[in-house]
Write an enzyme that holds these catalytic residues in place. Structure first.
Site, short mmCIF file in Angstrom:
data_model
loop_
_atom_site.label_atom_id
_atom_site.label_comp_id
_atom_site.label_asym_id
_atom_site.label_seq_id
_atom_site.Cartn_x
_atom_site.Cartn_y
_atom_site.Cartn_z
N ASN A 123 0.84 -1.25 0.02
CA ASN A 123 0.01 -0.14 0.20
C ASN A 123 0.79 1.28 0.00
OD1 ASN A 123 -2.45 1.77 0.12
ND2 ASN A 123 -3.41 -0.17 0.97
N HIS B 285 3.57 0.02 -2.69
CA HIS B 285 3.92 -1.26 -2.80
C HIS B 285 5.40 -1.45 -2.42
CE1 HIS B 285 -0.11 -2.38 -2.81
NE2 HIS B 285 -0.27 -2.24 -4.23
N HIS C 222 -0.85 -9.78 -3.99
CA HIS C 222 -1.79 -8.84 -4.64
C HIS C 222 -2.73 -9.66 -5.67
CE1 HIS C 222 -3.03 -5.10 -6.69
NE2 HIS C 222 -2.56 -4.57 -5.74
N TYR D 92 -5.52 -11.23 -7.76
CA TYR D 92 -6.69 -10.78 -8.77
C TYR D 92 -7.66 -12.20 -8.79
CZ TYR D 92 -4.53 -6.15 -10.07
OH TYR D 92 -3.92 -5.09 -9.98
N GLU E 49 -6.69 -7.51 -0.24
CA GLU E 49 -5.12 -7.57 0.08
C GLU E 49 -5.07 -7.39 1.66
OE1 GLU E 49 -3.08 -4.81 -2.29
OE2 GLU E 49 -4.86 -4.75 -3.19
#
Length: 326
Positions: free
Chosen positions: A63, A89, A159, A161, A291
């Site tokens: 983040n 990140h 991370h 998806y 996350e």
């Protein structure tokens, strides 16, 4: 050179990953008589082309850190910016771009290691990370431990998806529940604006809702082009489910359990243009990231928690993604 790894277990779950970025390439789970792909992904040779942290392990600090600067006990550390003026990140050359080493591998488990030097992307101290991916029943367990040689903020996350439809589709047709009564409002660059606030209106995910039913119906969602917010979990320190995602056909559910205090809900708002497995570039909103992590910008904001890891102590992050077909 990147190494490709395949894990499988008796429950029929199969995970493919690579040592570059410790990035996941594929995760399939049994649904009825077939195997369903639950992750977006690209060909290994295309990974370097993407800029969306596609299923990577991100760090040293996941983040955002505002203005790419750290202040700690009278010392100032300037980080490498990676999103405007901010450090996202872990910097431009974060852990998602590194080659991880394989420590051990079994049929259903692999352990990877990464060494980050003192001053890496501006962060103080050496940092050594041990990362394990393990298949347990229909669960993907992610276990991360880290140590440092000097005080340093440490915050890693996967991370990934997710799209539980097993095909390319709009993830806004999924239903999502997040067990959190507070969240962090953000500015246009994703930096927290204030202390945590009670969830309200479209940002209240404590009951399962189709993402499309909440879509862009709150100023915070309009500003971020969707969800890109950190929720403070009510489940911290417990075995309760932190989040629950359900496919559009309702045949597959994913539960998230974690020992982390926050979860960043990101609906792939800037996914367009990323490479896919099938040669057609991804579009926005084809995957959602859940996350698990410490809170963004917390290294300089004690009111958001203390992410500073000290020498002699161990950072331990554990997250379980549980898949339930039915």
């Amino acid at each position: 050179m990147t190494q490709l790894i395949t894990l499988a277990n008796e429950s029929g779950v199969q995970l493919k990953l690579m040592t570059t970025g410790a990035a996941l390439l594929s995760l399939t789970v049994p649904v009825g008589e077939s195997q369903r792909e639950v992750l977006l992904g690209c060909k290994p040779e295309d990974y370097a082309k993407q800029q969306v942290y596609l299923n990577a392990m991100v760090g040293r600090f996941a983040n955002r850190i505002a203005d790419s600067v750290l202040h700690y006990q009278g010392e100032t550390y300037h980080l490498v910016p990676s999103q405007g003026a901010n450090c996202l990140h872990g910097g431009k050359d974060g852990f998602d771009r590194r080659e991880w080493s394989v420590v051990s591998q079994q049929e259903d488990k692999v352990t990877l290691l990464l060494h980050s030097a003192d001053g890496d992307q501006g962060f103080p101290g050496e940092c050594d990370v041990t990362l394990t991916y393990a298949l347990e029943g229909t669960d993907l367990l992610i276990d991360i431990q880290a140590t440092v040689s000097k005080p340093s903020p440490v915050n890693l996350t996967c991370h990934g998806y997710f799209n539980l439809d097993g095909k390319r589709s709009d993830v806004r047709d999924h239903a999502l529940m997040v067990n959190a009564s507070r969240y962090l409002p953000i500015d246009g660059m994703g930096i927290p604006l204030s202390v945590p606030q009670p969830v309200e209106a479209a940002l209240d995910l404590r009951h399962s809702h189709l993402l499309k039913d909440r879509w862009l119906s709150h100023p915070q969602l309009i500003s971020a082009k969707g969800f890109d917010h950190c929720y403070l979990l009510d489940t911290a320190g417990s075995d309760e489910v932190a989040a629950r995602l359900t496919s559009a056909d309702e045949k597959l559910t994913m539960e998230v359990l974690t020992n982390q205090p926050g979860i960043q809900v990101y609906t792939g708002n800037y996914l367009a243009g990323a490479p896919s497995r099938d040669n057609e570039l991804y579009h926005d909103y084809e995957g959602v990231c859940l996350e698990t992590q410490l809170l963004p910008d917390s290294p300089n904001r004690p009111e958001l928690g203390d992410p500073w890891l000290l020498p002699g102590t161990i950072y331990h992050h554990q997250t379980r993604y549980r898949f339930i077909a039915g």
